[in-house]
Write a protein that holds these residues in place. Structure first.
Motif, PDB file in Angstrom:
ATOM      1  N   GLN A 140      18.854  23.580  43.890  1.00 53.48           N
ATOM      2  CA  GLN A 140      17.655  22.825  44.253  1.00 53.48           C
ATOM      3  C   GLN A 140      17.202  23.190  45.665  1.00 53.48           C
ATOM      4  O   GLN A 140      16.008  23.379  45.912  1.00 53.48           O
ATOM      5  CB  GLN A 140      17.912  21.324  44.192  1.00 53.48           C
ATOM      6  N   ALA A 141      18.136  23.280  46.584  1.00 53.43           N
ATOM      7  CA  ALA A 141      17.808  23.605  47.967  1.00 53.43           C
ATOM      8  C   ALA A 141      17.179  24.991  48.068  1.00 53.43           C
ATOM      9  O   ALA A 141      16.238  25.196  48.841  1.00 53.43           O
ATOM     10  CB  ALA A 141      19.062  23.527  48.839  1.00 53.43           C
ATOM     11  N   LEU A 142      17.671  25.936  47.276  1.00 57.40           N
ATOM     12  CA  LEU A 142      17.075  27.269  47.295  1.00 57.40           C
ATOM     13  C   LEU A 142      15.592  27.219  46.934  1.00 57.40           C
ATOM     14  O   LEU A 142      14.779  27.920  47.528  1.00 57.40           O
ATOM     15  CB  LEU A 142      17.813  28.203  46.325  1.00 57.40           C
ATOM     16  N   GLY A 143      15.254  26.394  45.977  1.00 59.03           N
ATOM     17  CA  GLY A 143      13.844  26.254  45.604  1.00 59.03           C
ATOM     18  C   GLY A 143      13.007  25.694  46.730  1.00 59.03           C
ATOM     19  O   GLY A 143      11.873  26.122  46.964  1.00 59.03           O
ATOM     20  N   LEU A 144      13.564  24.751  47.453  1.00 59.34           N
ATOM     21  CA  LEU A 144      12.829  24.117  48.546  1.00 59.34           C
ATOM     22  C   LEU A 144      12.723  24.999  49.784  1.00 59.34           C
ATOM     23  O   LEU A 144      11.893  24.748  50.656  1.00 59.34           O
ATOM     24  CB  LEU A 144      13.484  22.781  48.904  1.00 59.34           C
ATOM     25  N   LEU A 145      13.544  26.024  49.873  1.00 63.67           N
ATOM     26  CA  LEU A 145      13.524  26.936  51.019  1.00 63.67           C
ATOM     27  C   LEU A 145      12.567  28.113  50.827  1.00 63.67           C
ATOM     28  O   LEU A 145      12.587  29.048  51.619  1.00 63.67           O
ATOM     29  CB  LEU A 145      14.937  27.466  51.286  1.00 63.67           C
ATOM     30  N   ALA A 146      11.749  28.060  49.809  1.00 58.69           N
ATOM     31  CA  ALA A 146      10.839  29.169  49.497  1.00 58.69           C
ATOM     32  C   ALA A 146       9.935  29.472  50.686  1.00 58.69           C
ATOM     33  O   ALA A 146       9.149  28.634  51.110  1.00 58.69           O
ATOM     34  CB  ALA A 146      10.003  28.837  48.269  1.00 58.69           C
ATOM     35  N   THR A 147      10.067  30.671  51.217  1.00 59.56           N
ATOM     36  CA  THR A 147       9.277  31.106  52.358  1.00 59.56           C
ATOM     37  C   THR A 147       8.944  32.580  52.190  1.00 59.56           C
ATOM     38  O   THR A 147       9.841  33.412  52.091  1.00 59.56           O
ATOM     39  CB  THR A 147      10.063  30.920  53.677  1.00 59.56           C
ATOM     40  N   LEU A 148       7.669  32.889  52.178  1.00 60.35           N
ATOM     41  CA  LEU A 148       7.240  34.284  52.052  1.00 60.35           C
ATOM     42  C   LEU A 148       7.694  35.084  53.262  1.00 60.35           C
ATOM     43  O   LEU A 148       7.567  34.641  54.392  1.00 60.35           O
ATOM     44  CB  LEU A 148       5.718  34.356  51.928  1.00 60.35           C
ATOM     45  N   GLY A 149       8.244  36.245  53.004  1.00 59.84           N
ATOM     46  CA  GLY A 149       8.654  37.129  54.084  1.00 59.84           C
ATOM     47  C   GLY A 149      10.014  36.796  54.681  1.00 59.84           C
ATOM     48  O   GLY A 149      10.429  37.442  55.636  1.00 59.84           O
ATOM     49  N   ALA A 150      10.699  35.803  54.148  1.00 68.76           N
ATOM     50  CA  ALA A 150      12.025  35.477  54.669  1.00 68.76           C
ATOM     51  C   ALA A 150      12.976  36.646  54.425  1.00 68.76           C
ATOM     52  O   ALA A 150      12.865  37.352  53.423  1.00 68.76           O
ATOM     53  CB  ALA A 150      12.553  34.215  53.983  1.00 68.76           C
ATOM     54  N   ASP A 151      13.891  36.840  55.346  1.00 70.57           N
ATOM     55  CA  ASP A 151      14.860  37.936  55.221  1.00 70.57           C
ATOM     56  C   ASP A 151      15.656  37.844  53.928  1.00 70.57           C
ATOM     57  O   ASP A 151      16.082  38.843  53.385  1.00 70.57           O
ATOM     58  CB  ASP A 151      15.838  37.931  56.402  1.00 70.57           C
ATOM     59  N   TYR A 152      15.845  36.638  53.444  1.00 65.36           N
ATOM     60  CA  TYR A 152      16.678  36.393  52.273  1.00 65.36           C
ATOM     61  C   TYR A 152      15.868  36.301  50.978  1.00 65.36           C
ATOM     62  O   TYR A 152      16.420  36.018  49.933  1.00 65.36           O
ATOM     63  CB  TYR A 152      17.481  35.110  52.483  1.00 65.36           C
ATOM     64  N   HIS A 153      14.576  36.557  51.030  1.00 64.69           N
ATOM     65  CA  HIS A 153      13.683  36.359  49.881  1.00 64.69           C
ATOM     66  C   HIS A 153      14.160  37.097  48.630  1.00 64.69           C
ATOM     67  O   HIS A 153      14.340  36.496  47.576  1.00 64.69           O
ATOM     68  CB  HIS A 153      12.260  36.793  50.250  1.00 64.69           C
ATOM     69  N   LEU A 172      12.689  28.972  40.669  1.00 61.35           N
ATOM     70  CA  LEU A 172      11.925  30.212  40.527  1.00 61.35           C
ATOM     71  C   LEU A 172      10.424  29.938  40.612  1.00 61.35           C
ATOM     72  O   LEU A 172       9.683  30.695  41.246  1.00 61.35           O
ATOM     73  CB  LEU A 172      12.239  30.902  39.190  1.00 61.35           C
ATOM     74  N   GLY A 173       9.985  28.868  39.970  1.00 61.72           N
ATOM     75  CA  GLY A 173       8.568  28.502  40.065  1.00 61.72           C
ATOM     76  C   GLY A 173       8.164  28.232  41.497  1.00 61.72           C
ATOM     77  O   GLY A 173       7.093  28.648  41.944  1.00 61.72           O
ATOM     78  N   GLN A 174       9.034  27.564  42.258  1.00 61.60           N
ATOM     79  CA  GLN A 174       8.744  27.276  43.661  1.00 61.60           C
ATOM     80  C   GLN A 174       8.659  28.561  44.485  1.00 61.60           C
ATOM     81  O   GLN A 174       7.780  28.708  45.328  1.00 61.60           O
ATOM     82  CB  GLN A 174       9.810  26.340  44.239  1.00 61.60           C
ATOM     83  N   TRP A 175       9.555  29.489  44.227  1.00 65.17           N
ATOM     84  CA  TRP A 175       9.517  30.759  44.958  1.00 65.17           C
ATOM     85  C   TRP A 175       8.302  31.583  44.554  1.00 65.17           C
ATOM     86  O   TRP A 175       7.733  32.298  45.375  1.00 65.17           O
ATOM     87  CB  TRP A 175      10.806  31.555  44.739  1.00 65.17           C
ATOM     88  N   GLY A 176       7.905  31.498  43.304  1.00 59.41           N
ATOM     89  CA  GLY A 176       6.733  32.248  42.863  1.00 59.41           C
ATOM     90  C   GLY A 176       5.465  31.838  43.582  1.00 59.41           C
ATOM     91  O   GLY A 176       4.564  32.657  43.785  1.00 59.41           O
ATOM     92  N   VAL A 177       5.396  30.589  43.991  1.00 57.24           N
ATOM     93  CA  VAL A 177       4.202  30.090  44.690  1.00 57.24           C
ATOM     94  C   VAL A 177       3.981  30.819  46.009  1.00 57.24           C
ATOM     95  O   VAL A 177       2.843  31.038  46.408  1.00 57.24           O
ATOM     96  CB  VAL A 177       4.305  28.561  44.919  1.00 57.24           C
ATOM     97  N   VAL A 178       5.044  31.223  46.685  1.00 55.96           N
ATOM     98  CA  VAL A 178       4.884  31.871  47.988  1.00 55.96           C
ATOM     99  C   VAL A 178       4.745  33.388  47.891  1.00 55.96           C
ATOM    100  O   VAL A 178       4.653  34.063  48.917  1.00 55.96           O
ATOM    101  CB  VAL A 178       6.041  31.498  48.960  1.00 55.96           C
ATOM    102  N   THR A 179       4.706  33.925  46.680  1.00 59.62           N
ATOM    103  CA  THR A 179       4.545  35.374  46.528  1.00 59.62           C
ATOM    104  C   THR A 179       3.070  35.753  46.540  1.00 59.62           C
ATOM    105  O   THR A 179       2.195  34.920  46.322  1.00 59.62           O
ATOM    106  CB  THR A 179       5.168  35.870  45.210  1.00 59.62           C
ATOM    107  N   ASN A 180       2.824  37.013  46.790  1.00 56.77           N
ATOM    108  CA  ASN A 180       1.457  37.530  46.773  1.00 56.77           C
ATOM    109  C   ASN A 180       1.068  37.924  45.351  1.00 56.77           C
ATOM    110  O   ASN A 180       1.904  38.379  44.571  1.00 56.77           O
ATOM    111  CB  ASN A 180       1.328  38.740  47.694  1.00 56.77           C
TER     112      ASN A 180
END
Length: 130
Positions: A18-31, A58-66
């Motif tokens: 759950q925390a991984l989803g909330l940490l979604a940040t575009l350009g993060a080193d760990y992306h 995954l849906g949360q991370w997809g939001v920050v992608t281009n």
């Protein structure tokens, strides 16, 4: 490390997903590492709750992608794959992951690929939980 099934209790692992989803940040080193980890969790985790939470993350991370990026394509494909191939109870979670992705993108003035929406629509149109 918290997701390592040999070291951490299941509830801790689920919370880490759950925390991984909330940490979604575009350009993060760990992306890239996080997206790859979430794809694997949503597909291969022995814990069904982790798989479910992985699809939402995954849906949360997809939001920050281009738009049209390889990361967006990977996430969309992973969620559509789960929608098509997962066990029945997991297909609903894949749909939720796609809904999180779609809603987040719509809020930014973006949208998921039309093929993804068509696949989701066909899944529900069949009248089964597929």
């Amino acid at each position: 490390e918290l997701i390592d099934t040999k070291r951490a209790p299941k509830l801790m692992q689920q919370s880490a997903v759950q925390a991984l989803g909330l940490l979604a940040t575009l350009g993060a080193d760990y992306h890239d590492e996080v997206v790859e980890t979430l794809v694997n969790i949503s597909k291969k985790s022995k814990d069904r709750h982790q798989r479910s939470l992985g699809m939402i993350a995954l849906g949360q991370w997809g939001v920050v992608t281009n738009s049209l990026s390889s990361e967006r394509v990977l996430i969309e494909e992973a969620l559509v794959d789960r929608l098509r191939k997962a066990q029945t109870y997991q297909k609903g979670w894949a749909a939720i992951g796609l809904a999180v992705l779609s809603a987040g993108l719509n809020a930014k003035g973006d949208r998921v690929d039309q093929k993804v929406l068509d696949t989701l629509h066909q899944s529900f149109k069949r009248g089964r939980n597929s």
